[in-house]
Design a protein around this motif. Structure first.
Motif, PDB file in Angstrom:
ATOM      1  N   ARG A 131       0.827  -1.212   0.000  1.00 22.74           N
ATOM      2  CA  ARG A 131       0.000   0.000   0.000  1.00 22.74           C
ATOM      3  C   ARG A 131       0.864   1.268   0.000  1.00 22.74           C
ATOM      4  NH1 ARG A 131      -4.970  -0.306  -2.114  1.00 22.74           N
ATOM      5  NH2 ARG A 131      -6.140  -2.045  -1.261  1.00 22.74           N
ATOM      6  N   LEU A 132       1.950   1.263   0.766  1.00 24.70           N
ATOM      7  CA  LEU A 132       2.844   2.435   0.762  1.00 24.70           C
ATOM      8  C   LEU A 132       3.461   2.630  -0.619  1.00 24.70           C
ATOM      9  CD1 LEU A 132       4.666   2.024   4.204  1.00 24.70           C
ATOM     10  CD2 LEU A 132       3.067   3.860   3.581  1.00 24.70           C
ATOM     11  N   ALA A 133       3.802   1.511  -1.274  1.00 19.71           N
ATOM     12  CA  ALA A 133       4.481   1.594  -2.573  1.00 19.71           C
ATOM     13  C   ALA A 133       3.581   2.184  -3.650  1.00 19.71           C
ATOM     14  CB  ALA A 133       4.973   0.213  -2.996  1.00 19.71           C
ATOM     15  N   GLU A 134       2.277   2.215  -3.409  1.00 23.13           N
ATOM     16  CA  GLU A 134       1.376   2.822  -4.394  1.00 23.13           C
ATOM     17  C   GLU A 134       1.670   4.316  -4.566  1.00 23.13           C
ATOM     18  OE1 GLU A 134      -2.346  -0.303  -3.894  1.00 23.13           O
ATOM     19  OE2 GLU A 134      -2.562   1.711  -3.062  1.00 23.13           O
ATOM     20  N   HIS A 135       2.384   4.901  -3.593  1.00 25.78           N
ATOM     21  CA  HIS A 135       2.774   6.309  -3.715  1.00 25.78           C
ATOM     22  C   HIS A 135       4.155   6.471  -4.348  1.00 25.78           C
ATOM     23  CE1 HIS A 135      -0.746   7.675  -1.570  1.00 25.78           C
ATOM     24  NE2 HIS A 135      -0.570   6.685  -0.721  1.00 25.78           N
ATOM     25  N   LEU A 148      -1.879   3.077   5.327  1.00 23.61           N
ATOM     26  CA  LEU A 148      -1.904   2.138   6.462  1.00 23.61           C
ATOM     27  C   LEU A 148      -3.319   1.647   6.735  1.00 23.61           C
ATOM     28  CD1 LEU A 148       0.691   3.795   8.870  1.00 23.61           C
ATOM     29  CD2 LEU A 148       1.038   2.014   7.151  1.00 23.61           C
ATOM     30  N   LYS A 149      -4.299   2.542   6.591  1.00 19.82           N
ATOM     31  CA  LYS A 149      -5.696   2.112   6.785  1.00 19.82           C
ATOM     32  C   LYS A 149      -6.095   1.072   5.742  1.00 19.82           C
ATOM     33  CE  LYS A 149      -7.556   6.131   9.156  1.00 19.82           C
ATOM     34  NZ  LYS A 149      -7.419   7.527   8.787  1.00 19.82           N
ATOM     35  N   LEU A 150      -5.696   1.295   4.491  1.00 21.28           N
ATOM     36  CA  LEU A 150      -6.000   0.319   3.437  1.00 21.28           C
ATOM     37  C   LEU A 150      -5.307  -1.013   3.721  1.00 21.28           C
ATOM     38  CD1 LEU A 150      -5.785   2.609   0.280  1.00 21.28           C
ATOM     39  CD2 LEU A 150      -7.845   1.530   1.215  1.00 21.28           C
ATOM     40  N   ALA A 151      -4.088  -0.941   4.255  1.00 18.21           N
ATOM     41  CA  ALA A 151      -3.344  -2.177   4.561  1.00 18.21           C
ATOM     42  C   ALA A 151      -4.068  -2.980   5.638  1.00 18.21           C
ATOM     43  CB  ALA A 151      -1.920  -1.839   4.994  1.00 18.21           C
ATOM     44  N   VAL A 152      -4.607  -2.311   6.651  1.00 13.89           N
ATOM     45  CA  VAL A 152      -5.346  -3.024   7.710  1.00 13.89           C
ATOM     46  C   VAL A 152      -6.575  -3.702   7.111  1.00 13.89           C
ATOM     47  CG1 VAL A 152      -6.699  -2.744   9.832  1.00 13.89           C
ATOM     48  CG2 VAL A 152      -4.514  -1.542   9.572  1.00 13.89           C
ATOM     49  N   ARG A 153      -7.229  -3.001   6.182  1.00 11.63           N
ATOM     50  CA  ARG A 153      -8.397  -3.596   5.520  1.00 11.63           C
ATOM     51  C   ARG A 153      -7.974  -4.831   4.711  1.00 11.63           C
ATOM     52  NH1 ARG A 153     -11.345  -0.278   0.931  1.00 11.63           N
ATOM     53  NH2 ARG A 153      -9.786  -1.432  -0.216  1.00 11.63           N
ATOM     54  N   ASP A 154      -6.855  -4.704   3.983  1.00 12.34           N
ATOM     55  CA  ASP A 154      -6.345  -5.845   3.206  1.00 12.34           C
ATOM     56  C   ASP A 154      -6.075  -7.052   4.112  1.00 12.34           C
ATOM     57  OD1 ASP A 154      -6.375  -4.131   1.043  1.00 12.34           O
ATOM     58  OD2 ASP A 154      -4.207  -3.759   1.083  1.00 12.34           O
ATOM     59  N   MET A 155      -5.521  -6.771   5.295  1.00 10.79           N
ATOM     60  CA  MET A 155      -5.170  -7.870   6.215  1.00 10.79           C
ATOM     61  C   MET A 155      -6.407  -8.628   6.666  1.00 10.79           C
ATOM     62  SD  MET A 155      -2.480  -6.084   8.767  1.00 10.79           S
ATOM     63  CE  MET A 155      -1.401  -4.861   8.063  1.00 10.79           C
ATOM     64  N   GLY A 156      -7.535  -7.931   6.742  1.00 11.09           N
ATOM     65  CA  GLY A 156      -8.775  -8.577   7.181  1.00 11.09           C
ATOM     66  C   GLY A 156      -9.424  -9.412   6.100  1.00 11.09           C
ATOM     67  N   THR A 174       3.540  -2.494  21.838  1.00  5.86           N
ATOM     68  CA  THR A 174       2.293  -1.947  22.386  1.00  5.86           C
ATOM     69  C   THR A 174       1.464  -1.244  21.314  1.00  5.86           C
ATOM     70  OG1 THR A 174       3.561   0.000  23.039  1.00  5.86           O
ATOM     71  CG2 THR A 174       3.193  -1.683  24.721  1.00  5.86           C
ATOM     72  N   ARG A 175       1.987  -1.157  20.117  1.00  6.28           N
ATOM     73  CA  ARG A 175       1.234  -0.571  19.013  1.00  6.28           C
ATOM     74  C   ARG A 175       1.622  -1.309  17.740  1.00  6.28           C
ATOM     75  NH1 ARG A 175       1.482   5.860  17.846  1.00  6.28           N
ATOM     76  NH2 ARG A 175       1.794   6.091  20.085  1.00  6.28           N
ATOM     77  N   ALA A 176       0.647  -1.570  16.869  1.00  4.35           N
ATOM     78  CA  ALA A 176       0.936  -2.300  15.631  1.00  4.35           C
ATOM     79  C   ALA A 176       0.000  -1.815  14.541  1.00  4.35           C
ATOM     80  CB  ALA A 176       0.759  -3.802  15.844  1.00  4.35           C
ATOM     81  N   VAL A 177       0.331  -2.179  13.308  1.00  5.21           N
ATOM     82  CA  VAL A 177      -0.602  -2.005  12.191  1.00  5.21           C
ATOM     83  C   VAL A 177      -1.309  -3.344  12.042  1.00  5.21           C
ATOM     84  CG1 VAL A 177      -0.881  -1.329   9.780  1.00  5.21           C
ATOM     85  CG2 VAL A 177       1.120  -0.546  11.069  1.00  5.21           C
ATOM     86  N   GLY A 178      -2.624  -3.352  12.229  1.00  5.12           N
ATOM     87  CA  GLY A 178      -3.353  -4.609  12.117  1.00  5.12           C
ATOM     88  C   GLY A 178      -4.094  -4.939  13.382  1.00  5.12           C
ATOM     89  N   GLU A 212      -7.131  -2.876  14.552  1.00  8.19           N
ATOM     90  CA  GLU A 212      -7.081  -1.552  15.200  1.00  8.19           C
ATOM     91  C   GLU A 212      -6.791  -0.468  14.162  1.00  8.19           C
ATOM     92  OE1 GLU A 212      -4.134  -1.485  18.276  1.00  8.19           O
ATOM     93  OE2 GLU A 212      -4.754  -3.474  18.963  1.00  8.19           O
ATOM     94  N   ALA A 213      -7.186   0.764  14.489  1.00  4.12           N
ATOM     95  CA  ALA A 213      -6.812   1.897  13.630  1.00  4.12           C
ATOM     96  C   ALA A 213      -5.315   2.139  13.792  1.00  4.12           C
ATOM     97  CB  ALA A 213      -7.589   3.138  14.038  1.00  4.12           C
ATOM     98  N   PRO A 214      -4.580   2.213  12.673  1.00  6.35           N
ATOM     99  CA  PRO A 214      -3.134   2.445  12.771  1.00  6.35           C
ATOM    100  C   PRO A 214      -2.831   3.909  13.096  1.00  6.35           C
ATOM    101  CG  PRO A 214      -3.798   2.256  10.466  1.00  6.35           C
ATOM    102  CD  PRO A 214      -5.042   2.052  11.286  1.00  6.35           C
ATOM    103  N   ILE A 215      -2.071   4.132  14.154  1.00  4.55           N
ATOM    104  CA  ILE A 215      -1.765   5.514  14.574  1.00  4.55           C
ATOM    105  C   ILE A 215      -0.251   5.691  14.641  1.00  4.55           C
ATOM    106  CG2 ILE A 215      -2.098   7.282  16.348  1.00  4.55           C
ATOM    107  CD1 ILE A 215      -4.581   5.613  17.228  1.00  4.55           C
ATOM    108  N   PRO A 216       0.333   6.255  13.569  1.00  8.52           N
ATOM    109  CA  PRO A 216       1.793   6.444  13.589  1.00  8.52           C
ATOM    110  C   PRO A 216       2.211   7.654  14.422  1.00  8.52           C
ATOM    111  CG  PRO A 216       0.892   6.540  11.331  1.00  8.52           C
ATOM    112  CD  PRO A 216      -0.250   6.649  12.285  1.00  8.52           C
ATOM    113  N   ASP A 217       3.404   7.585  14.974  1.00  7.78           N
ATOM    114  CA  ASP A 217       4.088   8.789  15.446  1.00  7.78           C
ATOM    115  C   ASP A 217       4.720   9.432  14.214  1.00  7.78           C
ATOM    116  OD1 ASP A 217       3.537   8.241  18.077  1.00  7.78           O
ATOM    117  OD2 ASP A 217       5.500   7.334  18.489  1.00  7.78           O
TER     118      ASP A 217
END
Ligand code: MG
Length: 268
Positions: free
Chosen positions: A71-75, A90-98, A178-182, A185-190
């Motif tokens: 998903r990142l590489a699409e940019h 990242l949101k699209l990636a979480v959807r893909d994982m599901g 304590t935080r992950a993509v997937g 959960e909603a992915p929340i980057p620093d």
């Protein structure tokens, strides 16, 4: 393990503000000596360099890290991107994982960290993003600085003064993030922005590197490897040579030239 982009390349790009940036980079990943599969993935394609370290057992971790870098590489191919594009990917990636083949009851997840070329205010910058315990460092003038803060149990214990940074490396919970993509959960980057400087070297890596090498060792190989390719090779070899307990992924990006647009004052 998914690799997107040239493992070894050099490229000039003109940012939206007219700044011309020349980068050189290299990337590599290794399964290491203890793991049966490599669940790390990376993307190394202008304007974005990122590493993802999947978890979840079976094929799930591999699937999760692949989803994020895909998903990142699409940019890829744009001259710069911002936090909105990274959030969206990242949101699209979480959807893909599901939805995909890696779906398990407990879900799958991944870390992600990296840098993206952008313009913050009027200044060309790296946008540094992070979720989990993969890391970004910069080397400027021989000084190594960790730019990301781990989202992990041991980082929280270090912050609370309960253990030292050295004790963190051998702590029984050193792998718990304590935080992950997937994991649904909603992915929340620093996010943080750092100025683009000529001569700076960026390192993006999974914990398979930082669990095997001290910051002193990382700095040593970043300085002694003259090209990004040499630095990447030496870092991966050292991590595997020190035990290779986890998958190791390393991306090194050099900022070779930063040429700001000439001001219109002198042009008429
Ligand atoms: Mg790992």
């Amino acid at each position: 393990m998914t690799q997107i982009g040239n493992g070894n390349s050099r490229h000039s790009v003109v940012l939206p503000d007219g700044t011309e940036v020349t980068l050189a980079w290299a990337a590599a990943t290794d399964t290491g000596l203890r793991r049966a599969v490599n669940e790390d993935s990376f993307v190394a394609r202008v304007p974005l360099f990122a590493v993802a370290d999947g978890m979840g057992g079976h094929a799930a971790g591999d699937f999760a890290s692949a989803a994020v870098v895909t998903r990142l590489a699409e940019h890829g191919g744009k001259s710069s991107i911002g936090t909105a594009e990274i959030d969206g990917a990242l949101k699209l990636a979480v959807r893909d994982m599901g939805r995909g083949a890696g779906v398990t009851d407990e879900g799958s997840g991944t870390t992600v960290t990296g840098v993206a070329l952008g313009v913050i205010g009027d200044e060309p910058a790296w946008i540094v993003f992070n979720i989990g315990d993969s890391r970004v460092y910069r080397l400027v003038g021989g000084v190594l600085e960790q730019l990301t803060v781990d989202h992990s149990i041991v980082q929280e214990l270090v912050d609370a003064g309960q253990i030292t940074r050295e004790e963190a490396e051998t702590h029984p919970h050193s792998n718990v993030i304590t935080r992950a993509v997937g994991f649904h959960e909603a992915p929340i980057p620093d996010y943080r922005a750092i100025p683009l400087q000529e001569g700076m070297r960026i390192l993006v890596c999974s914990d398979g590197l930082t669990k095997e090498l001290t910051p002193y060792g990382i700095r040593h190989f970043l300085i002694s490897g003259r090209s990004p390719e040499q630095a990447v090779r030496q870092l991966v070899e050292a991590a595997v040579g020190n035990g290779g307990r986890d998958n190791v992924t390393v991306v090194v990006v050099d900022v070779l030239r930063v040429v700001r647009p000439s001001t219109t004052d002198d042009e008429d």
